[in-house]
Write a protein that holds these residues in place. Structure first.
Motif, PDB file in Angstrom:
ATOM      1  N   THR A 281      17.239   6.464  -5.607  1.00  0.00           N
ATOM      2  CA  THR A 281      16.927   5.133  -5.089  1.00  0.00           C
ATOM      3  C   THR A 281      17.917   4.119  -5.640  1.00  0.00           C
ATOM      4  OG1 THR A 281      14.597   5.707  -5.007  1.00  0.00           O
ATOM      5  CG2 THR A 281      15.147   3.376  -4.882  1.00  0.00           C
ATOM      6  N   ILE A 282      18.157   4.234  -6.952  1.00  0.00           N
ATOM      7  CA  ILE A 282      19.108   3.326  -7.597  1.00  0.00           C
ATOM      8  C   ILE A 282      20.497   3.510  -7.002  1.00  0.00           C
ATOM      9  CG2 ILE A 282      20.360   3.243  -9.793  1.00  0.00           C
ATOM     10  CD1 ILE A 282      17.678   2.908 -11.181  1.00  0.00           C
TER      11      ILE A 282
ATOM     12  N   GLU B 246      20.953   4.205  -3.992  1.00  0.00           N
ATOM     13  CA  GLU B 246      20.781   3.835  -2.584  1.00  0.00           C
ATOM     14  C   GLU B 246      21.037   4.995  -1.626  1.00  0.00           C
ATOM     15  OE1 GLU B 246      22.896   0.213  -1.912  1.00  0.00           O
ATOM     16  OE2 GLU B 246      21.849  -0.794  -3.544  1.00  0.00           O
TER      17      GLU B 246
ATOM     18  N   GLU C 105      14.199   1.434  14.129  1.00  0.00           N
ATOM     19  CA  GLU C 105      12.958   1.151  14.839  1.00  0.00           C
ATOM     20  C   GLU C 105      12.888   1.923  16.150  1.00  0.00           C
ATOM     21  OE1 GLU C 105      11.557  -3.151  13.195  1.00  0.00           O
ATOM     22  OE2 GLU C 105      12.545  -3.170  15.143  1.00  0.00           O
TER      23      GLU C 105
ATOM     24  N   ARG D 169      12.036   1.261   8.213  1.00  0.00           N
ATOM     25  CA  ARG D 169      13.203   0.473   7.801  1.00  0.00           C
ATOM     26  C   ARG D 169      13.489   0.650   6.319  1.00  0.00           C
ATOM     27  NH1 ARG D 169      10.569  -3.935  10.887  1.00  0.00           N
ATOM     28  NH2 ARG D 169      10.062  -4.908   8.905  1.00  0.00           N
ATOM     29  N   GLU D 170      12.422   0.701   5.503  1.00  0.00           N
ATOM     30  CA  GLU D 170      12.567   0.871   4.047  1.00  0.00           C
ATOM     31  C   GLU D 170      11.636   1.983   3.624  1.00  0.00           C
ATOM     32  OE1 GLU D 170      14.454  -0.806   1.805  1.00  0.00           O
ATOM     33  OE2 GLU D 170      15.381  -1.990   3.408  1.00  0.00           O
TER      34      GLU D 170
ATOM     35  N   TYR E  42       7.229   4.173  -1.425  1.00  0.00           N
ATOM     36  CA  TYR E  42       6.847   5.118  -2.472  1.00  0.00           C
ATOM     37  C   TYR E  42       5.331   5.309  -2.463  1.00  0.00           C
ATOM     38  CZ  TYR E  42       6.140   7.167  -7.055  1.00  0.00           C
ATOM     39  OH  TYR E  42       5.755   7.997  -8.080  1.00  0.00           O
TER      40      TYR E  42
ATOM     41  N   HIS F 140       3.119   0.682  11.620  1.00  0.00           N
ATOM     42  CA  HIS F 140       2.920  -0.075  10.369  1.00  0.00           C
ATOM     43  C   HIS F 140       2.065   0.784   9.450  1.00  0.00           C
ATOM     44  CE1 HIS F 140       0.685  -3.062   7.845  1.00  0.00           C
ATOM     45  NE2 HIS F 140       1.866  -3.629   7.818  1.00  0.00           N
TER      46      HIS F 140
ATOM     47  N   GLU G 286       0.028   1.000   5.342  1.00  0.00           N
ATOM     48  CA  GLU G 286      -0.371   0.430   4.061  1.00  0.00           C
ATOM     49  C   GLU G 286      -0.784   1.565   3.134  1.00  0.00           C
ATOM     50  OE1 GLU G 286      -2.696  -3.609   4.311  1.00  0.00           O
ATOM     51  OE2 GLU G 286      -3.370  -2.314   5.935  1.00  0.00           O
TER      52      GLU G 286
ATOM     53  N   HIS H  43       2.893  -1.798   1.361  1.00  0.00           N
ATOM     54  CA  HIS H  43       2.884  -1.719   2.819  1.00  0.00           C
ATOM     55  C   HIS H  43       4.305  -1.710   3.371  1.00  0.00           C
ATOM     56  CE1 HIS H  43       2.138  -6.366   2.554  1.00  0.00           C
ATOM     57  NE2 HIS H  43       3.357  -6.072   2.210  1.00  0.00           N
ATOM     58  N   THR H  44       4.432  -1.262   4.589  1.00  0.00           N
ATOM     59  CA  THR H  44       5.718  -1.338   5.292  1.00  0.00           C
ATOM     60  C   THR H  44       5.710  -2.610   6.123  1.00  0.00           C
ATOM     61  OG1 THR H  44       4.975  -0.346   7.347  1.00  0.00           O
ATOM     62  CG2 THR H  44       5.575   1.165   5.585  1.00  0.00           C
ATOM     63  N   GLY H  45       6.825  -2.937   6.739  1.00  0.00           N
ATOM     64  CA  GLY H  45       6.822  -3.978   7.752  1.00  0.00           C
ATOM     65  C   GLY H  45       6.234  -3.427   9.047  1.00  0.00           C
ATOM     66  N   LEU H  46       6.047  -4.324  10.009  1.00  0.00           N
ATOM     67  CA  LEU H  46       5.680  -3.888  11.360  1.00  0.00           C
ATOM     68  C   LEU H  46       6.965  -3.479  12.071  1.00  0.00           C
ATOM     69  CD1 LEU H  46       3.598  -3.648  13.682  1.00  0.00           C
ATOM     70  CD2 LEU H  46       4.202  -5.987  14.291  1.00  0.00           C
TER      71      LEU H  46
ATOM     72  N   ARG I 239      11.228  -4.809  20.434  1.00  0.00           N
ATOM     73  CA  ARG I 239      12.555  -5.412  20.320  1.00  0.00           C
ATOM     74  C   ARG I 239      13.672  -4.382  20.156  1.00  0.00           C
ATOM     75  NH1 ARG I 239      11.937  -7.962  14.213  1.00  0.00           N
ATOM     76  NH2 ARG I 239      11.406  -5.995  13.230  1.00  0.00           N
TER      77      ARG I 239
ATOM     78  N   THR J 277       3.799 -10.758   6.462  1.00  0.00           N
ATOM     79  CA  THR J 277       4.733  -9.635   6.339  1.00  0.00           C
ATOM     80  C   THR J 277       5.019  -9.053   7.709  1.00  0.00           C
ATOM     81  OG1 THR J 277       3.826  -9.114   4.167  1.00  0.00           O
ATOM     82  CG2 THR J 277       5.120  -7.409   5.233  1.00  0.00           C
ATOM     83  N   ILE J 278       3.952  -8.878   8.477  1.00  0.00           N
ATOM     84  CA  ILE J 278       4.101  -8.342   9.833  1.00  0.00           C
ATOM     85  C   ILE J 278       4.967  -9.276  10.680  1.00  0.00           C
ATOM     86  CG2 ILE J 278       2.708  -8.180  11.935  1.00  0.00           C
ATOM     87  CD1 ILE J 278       0.827  -6.360  10.422  1.00  0.00           C
TER      88      ILE J 278
ATOM     89  N   ILE K 140       3.571   3.136  -8.835  1.00  0.00           N
ATOM     90  CA  ILE K 140       3.152   2.866  -7.459  1.00  0.00           C
ATOM     91  C   ILE K 140       4.260   2.278  -6.598  1.00  0.00           C
ATOM     92  CG2 ILE K 140       0.683   2.664  -7.954  1.00  0.00           C
ATOM     93  CD1 ILE K 140       1.108  -0.397  -7.921  1.00  0.00           C
ATOM     94  N   GLY K 141       5.364   1.862  -7.221  1.00  0.00           N
ATOM     95  CA  GLY K 141       6.426   1.308  -6.388  1.00  0.00           C
ATOM     96  C   GLY K 141       7.643   0.935  -7.199  1.00  0.00           C
TER      97      GLY K 141
ATOM     98  N   GLY L 288      14.987  -1.620  -5.383  1.00  0.00           N
ATOM     99  CA  GLY L 288      16.302  -1.018  -5.569  1.00  0.00           C
ATOM    100  C   GLY L 288      16.968  -1.591  -6.814  1.00  0.00           C
ATOM    101  N   LEU L 289      18.120  -1.023  -7.173  1.00  0.00           N
ATOM    102  CA  LEU L 289      18.943  -1.611  -8.223  1.00  0.00           C
ATOM    103  C   LEU L 289      19.765  -2.724  -7.591  1.00  0.00           C
ATOM    104  CD1 LEU L 289      20.118  -1.541 -11.130  1.00  0.00           C
ATOM    105  CD2 LEU L 289      21.861   0.020 -10.242  1.00  0.00           C
TER     106      LEU L 289
END
Lengths: 610, 610
Positions: free
Chosen positions: A75-76, A78, A379, A492-493, A496, A521, A523, A595-598, A604, B75-76, B593-594, B597-598
């Motif tokens: 993750t660090i 990327e 997406e 998108r991201e 964890y 989406h 959570e 949570h993730t984004g929508l 879109r 967030t959404i 839990i999360g 990034g660096l």
């Protein structure tokens, strides 16, 4: 750059003295000089009883910890593709390999096996303990480099230096995935070169397919066999004396027409086939086949099934409009347009289909999806033959007993659908009855990183004849079917997920007058008390095929409004409100942690054109 | 678009029957028609004892739940700036407003107050309950629109319709933040128009400052007063008979020179001042002031303090090279170069400085930082006068008793530093001794979204004279000092933190031969058992000023290698290894839990030039 992760030593004392999550990281791999964790006793025979259970749990926690270190580092970094992984399998592995599944979603390039890992078989030759054997066989899918070390130190009585590599070659030759890949006609053989390759789904409604595409899909031996069987049984269920009309909606280059004619012959029924096709290139082939093969048995009709008129109504409407997620190539919308052709008691083959989802980890697929530096690419659902992936969910209800199975059903479409309001032309005035949504709760037994979702479909053609790419049921319903790889919904991201967490996934199928699209989406939650809520788990519904359907979800789809659409009338909305209050009861005892984004809000980034 | 969130009703039954997290969302605000939650009794006098504690906890959980809904929606909507918030304060608020702090980091545009929220004072006029009063006064910083409703329904005996708005105007006039803004000389007054505005930090070493910049900073009444006091006391501590040499390193347009001369006069010491300056424009001003004010008392030297030579060594080196985070304008590197000027027993003013960090929530700052569509903008520390922010950490050790205070010290620099190896010119051959790192554990009492970190500094000038922008100590050390706003370290992606979680923040100050930069990274955890580890919390160290220093961190800085740099020798590395094993012990009982990034790996997005 390679990173060596040593899978932990089996250590019954580990409950008192857990291994540091950082001690699992060794220096760069130097073959023949594998690092050894000092002072850790290696037991090949675990102690009995509760102590054994504790030791196994602790061992799993340690394997999780080794993976945590890897996850933190990549993750660090990327997800840099130059970073790969060397697994040191020196220490014995646990008997249950569940906890090791996560490595299948990672960039494992080397597997290190010091001679001391090998045990002697009855004859004194070096062999690997059963769990390590299994892990190596499964890992062969990823073609890792196996690094043997200390093979000249005469640790084993028989076989000498060569015995170690000969044994590894034997494991490779007997690996189920290697065997499947070599077997002609298997999906694995068919899909070679396509593993983990992202393909944009077909848009057969908007685009006319190329001849080569038809040719590829016509090769599927299983799909058309099952279609013929379904038509055959549907014909048998009708009286012999009456003339039966079959309409093939979307005939392509004619494979379904041929199968229908074959079913008619076998069933000894008096039937006639109409074949509707909108693609002019395919229609030329149909015309040729009509002249040369189908004289007098078939009538061809050129045009879009949502617009053309047909001479007489049909008893059986046959179509092959399904995508990897069932409805994702707009089968519901096309069949809505073709329902005008059907007599009041007529049937559709397929009669119904369902979409299924599972949470997925795969650094490979995540990297592929983001390699195009564009939001759209993260997406868009892709068609993918999965290989370096790990499904994060587990069966069983989780800590709270509120979760469904590993793979869960999102929704269902049935044809014909009798409750839709139709206009004067026999068409539905809007497409809102084809919106769907689902809220799925997954149990996540082991820590992992969510990169997206796997999408599958299952279809009932007729009676108990079906098509399925559902990973647990495909072999009993349509083994060796080649036509569909699963769908991959990316994120998108990465998100964890800790061990024993719950993932609540929302997915919507939405529509306007011109497009259909999915939004998704998620959570994540942890259970903050062990008490299951008063919600009872739903009973399973009967299934097609021989496998029993393990889904705990209701057989009728659930609905909820899109977060971004105000004014769409969604059928069953009152039910959605009831589910919201279920939802609030469910939240009791859960602590939200992420949570993730929508994704793909308002379509879109990706959509299917009507 | 506005979204109305109704803060929850005080309901002692809520433990059995929690309010749905979704029931707090009402439709768009229509003044005079505030929605009422049906059937929820409103108690203004809470019940006593344990039941009361439970009810308060439940009330806080409900306020958290209302915020969760808002967080999910925004967030959404991807933090769309067109989305703002209306808070319905109809229901009574809890006495402790801690749980309400999170709203200060959100886009609250309207506050709805139905007449029924008001209680009658002794004379029968409508007033607000104490907690609501306080919340309204604090909210005045954000200039919300107050929406009064049902004011004509004669709920209160005296005052009529106008009494409600008159009372709100009274709250505004007595709001501490409004009063502070109106007071000349206050930071709030000075900073008007700069609130939550992101400024790139100065690079006074690489760039020559403009005259207007000098002028702004010379206005600070407190900073130079404290400098004069520090020099004065340092002079008093030296014998009267001996000639004392003062060197002002980085004299700018001369404010420190003037203060030194004033201190010499007051202390009645025999002292001479050298003034070093590299900026030719500022040097012209210095030459003018030498001729007109400082004849015979000062010698000017033009050049970079890391390169020039000086006629005689100094007893006292005075500099003002500090940034908002202490070392972020390269004071350590500049003073390393100037230490050659110092006699063996000489001192530096400042003698030391520390950097401090706190986790921050602010949708405003997050949106500002990402408004430039460039990764760099989300990996750059900014100078910001905070307003719409909420510090997420709490004092106290958290569930595990392993966390430090709300604001924590990262590291320290001391001058002169006697243990650095110097080359023949008296300069350190590399800059690696100025690398630093810190690992800080924060307790997060209430759920929130982490958008970045607040950075502060504190400096010891001489003895107990200092400068501080530490939020809890600035008023006792350097009240009304204007020169520094805090630093804001943004995050690329927000990180959701549940209530009672722990946040482990790693921050590094790294260097090569040409640049200095920061990197930052965070991980979130939940405690999975209530048992504190065997680690004892460290004792607090004595502090400057009158406030006691509440930091639990060691007074000497801790070190750990950068995740991306292999070969930097970091002093105290053996200590870092020891801390790693502490770290592994600390992980016991925590569930990750999360993580973020660096940020700014290898200084790719932001750095200070040497």
């Amino acid at each position: 750059m390679n990173l060596a992760v040593r899978l932990p030593v089996y250590d019954p004392h580990a409950i008192q003295d857990p291994i540091s999550p950082l001690s699992g990281v060794a220096n760069k791999v130097t073959p023949n000089a594998t690092p050894v964790v000092p002072g850790s006793p290696r037991l090949t025979t675990p102690p009995n009883g509760q102590k054994q259970i504790n030791a196994v749990k602790s061992l799993e926690a340690q394997i999780d910890a080794a993976w945590e270190v890897w996850d933190l580092i990549r993750t660090i970094c990327e997800y840099n593709t130059r970073l790969s992984l060397a697994l040191d399998l020196g220490p014995p592995l646990p008997n249950s390999l569940d906890v090791l599944n996560k490595w299948s979603a990672e960039a494992v390039r080397y597997i290190c096996l010091p001679a001391s890992t090998f045990i002697a078989n009855a004859k004194g030759y070096p062999v690997l303990p059963k769990p390590t054997q299994t892990f190596i066989r499964d890992s062969m899918a990823h073609r890792p480099n196996i690094v043997l070390s200390s093979v000249s130190s005469n640790l084993h009585a028989r076989g000498g230096e060569d015995a170690y590599s000969q044994y590894i070659k034997h494991l490779e030759a007997t690996s189920p995935i290697v065997l499947a890949t070599r077997k002609a006609g298997s999906v694995e053989n068919f899909a070679q070169g396509y593993q983990d390759f992202l393909q944009a789904p077909l848009q057969p409604l908007m685009d006319n397919l190329h001849s080569i595409t038809y040719q590829t899909f016509e090769q599927d031996p299983v799909k058309y066999r099952n279609y013929e069987e379904a038509v055959y049984r549907a014909l048998l269920d009708r009286p012999q004396a009456v003339r039966i009309v079959i309409c093939v909606a979307g005939a392509g280059r004619g494979p379904l027409v041929a199968r229908c004619l074959s079913a008619i012959q076998r069933s000894d029924r008096n039937a006639f086939v109409y074949a509707v096709e909108k693609n002019p290139n395919a229609f030329v082939t149909l015309q040729h086949r009509l002249r040369s093969e189908w004289q007098g048995k078939v009538k061809l009709l050129f045009g879009d099934m949502r617009q053309i008129t047909i001479d007489e109504q049909a008893d059986i409407l046959v179509s092959e409009l399904l995508g990897s997620f069932g409805d994702n190539e707009l089968s519901p919308e096309c069949l809505d347009g073709a329902m005008r052709f059907l007599k009041p008691g007529g049937i559709s083959i397929p009669s119904s289909y369902t979409a299924h989802l599972a949470p997925l980890s795969s650094s490979k697929l995540y990297n592929e999806a983001r390699s195009v530096k564009d939001l759209k690419s993260l997406e868009t659902p892709y068609v993918v033959m999965f290989q370096a992936v790990n499904v994060l969910s587990g069966d069983g209800g989780g800590a709270s007993s509120r979760c469904g199975p590993k793979v869960q059903e999102c929704w269902e479409f049935e044809h014909p659908r009798r409750d839709v309001v139709l206009d004067g032309r026999g068409l539905p005035p809007t497409n809102t009855h084809n919106t769907r949504s689902a809220k799925l709760n997954f149990h996540i037994p082991h820590a992992g990183v969510l990169h997206g979702f796997a999408g599958y479909f299952e279809a009932v053609l007729y009676g108990n004849i079906g098509l399925s790419i559902h990973p647990h049921r495909k072999n009993s319903i349509s083994k060796d079917m080649l036509s569909w790889f699963p769908l991959f919904f990316p994120l998108r991201e990465p998100l964890y997920l800790p061990r024993n967490s719950e993932l609540h996934v929302s997915i919507w199928r939405l529509t306007n007058q011109r497009q259909v699209w999915y939004e998704w989406h998620a959570e994540s939650f942890l259970s903050i008390d062990g008490t299951p809520s008063e919600m009872t788990t739903r009973q399973s519904t009967p299934s097609i095929g021989t496998a029993s359907r393990s889904s705990l979800l209701p057989s009728s789809p659930s609905f909820a409004s899109s977060p971004l659409i105000d004014a769409v009338e969604i059928p069953g909305e009152r039910k959605a409100q009831r589910e919201d209050s279920d939802y609030s009861r469910m939240m009791d005892g859960l602590l939200k942690i992420g949570h993730t984004g929508l994704h793909n809000a308002d379509g879109r980034s990706s959509w299917m054109g009507l």
